[in-house]
Write a protein that holds these residues in place. Structure first.
Motif: not given
Ligand code: APR
Length: 249
Positions: A4-10, A84-89, A224-236
């Motif tokens: 997913i990180i690769e998907l977002i990056r690319s 917010g940071k992702w949109e700025q970048k 489903r196994d992570k909360s949204i906040k946890e998931w966003l922080i981990e992906v970031n």
């Protein structure tokens, strides 16, 4: 997670779609979660529609003043600020949201399409004149100019969604090559057409939601196994290390 990180990056055009699950880790209740959902305490059929505005105005006003006071107690969490940071970048291009708390704006996002309106403005339902938040919260809930009913700028059940916002969300969704849903049961139309629309335009669909949704079978990834906040922080964290690695190469 790596995929997913690769998907977002690319991806070249990522659109995020948020529901009330985006704000529960700020402290706000969502609507349909069994333990804390707002609709387990209040009946939307009696309070959250045009009929209630016209025929049950006192209880309607009590309910929305209560919701507004609740929102005023909380603020965006770290996951909002990641977006917010992702949109700025340029990592994401915008957010289509069902939420009316204004937390995406507070966290720095600018391209925010609020399908269900916002608690940031108030107006008289009769003469349409704008009214201010404090007046709505503590003053007279009738218009000082025409004595009509003052209400928040959010879309009630039975009302049309704001056309301009809806059209912009359609354009943005059709351009997406990646569409990420964060915290929605995807049970309310017409908002829940957007994930499908993205899919039909060839986007990959990621759904981050604690519970199953009716659109899960369209998703390329379900978290489903992570909360949204946890998931966003981990992906970031994953994205930052990927980008840093690129810089080192
Ligand atoms: N992490 C992951 N998922 C979560 C979290 C969290 N921290 N908190 C809640 N959820 C999930 C819940 O399991 C639920 O499936 O978020 C989803 C929220 O769904 P709803 O409460 O139905 O909220 P939403 O989809 O935004 O409702 C849409 O309905 O009543 C109307 O206008 C209102 O905009 C709202 C619309």
């Amino acid at each position: 997670m790596k995929e997913i990180i690769e998907l977002i990056r690319s991806s070249s055009y990522t659109i995020v779609f948020t529901g009330a699950g985006m704000s529960t880790e700020s402290g706000l209740p969502d609507f349909r979660s069994k333990e804390r959902g707002l609709w387990t305490k209040f009946n939307p059929d009696e309070l959250a529609n045009v009929y209630a505005l016209d025929n049950n105005f006192e209880e309607f006003t009590d309910f929305y003043q209560y919701r507004l006071r609740e929102i005023d107690k909380y603020q965006p969490h770290e996951g909002h600020f990641v977006l917010g940071k992702w949109e700025q970048k340029g990592i994401i291009r915008g957010i289509v949201t069902q939420n009316v708390d204004g937390f995406h704006h507070d966290a720095g996002n600018r391209n925010v399409m609020e399908l269900h309106g916002t608690f940031r403005n108030f107006f008289c339902n009769q003469c349409k004149r704008e009214h201010i938040r404090e007046e709505y919260l503590y003053g007279n809930s009738h218009c000082e100019y025409c004595d009509g009913p003052v209400r928040p700028g959010i879309v009630l059940f039975g009302e049309m969604l704001p056309e301009e916002v809806f059209n912009k969300a359609e354009i943005e969704t059709s351009k997406a090559d990646l569409f990420i849903v964060l915290g929605s049961s995807l049970t309310v139309t017409p908002a829940n057409i957007f994930p499908m629309m993205a899919k039909e335009h060839g986007a990959k669909l990621v759904i981050v939601n604690r519970e199953a949704t009716p659109l899960d079978h369209y998703a390329d990834y379900i978290i489903r196994d992570k909360s949204i906040k946890e998931w966003l922080i981990e992906v970031n964290e994953g994205l930052s290390s990927t980008i840093l690695k690129e810089r080192d190469e």
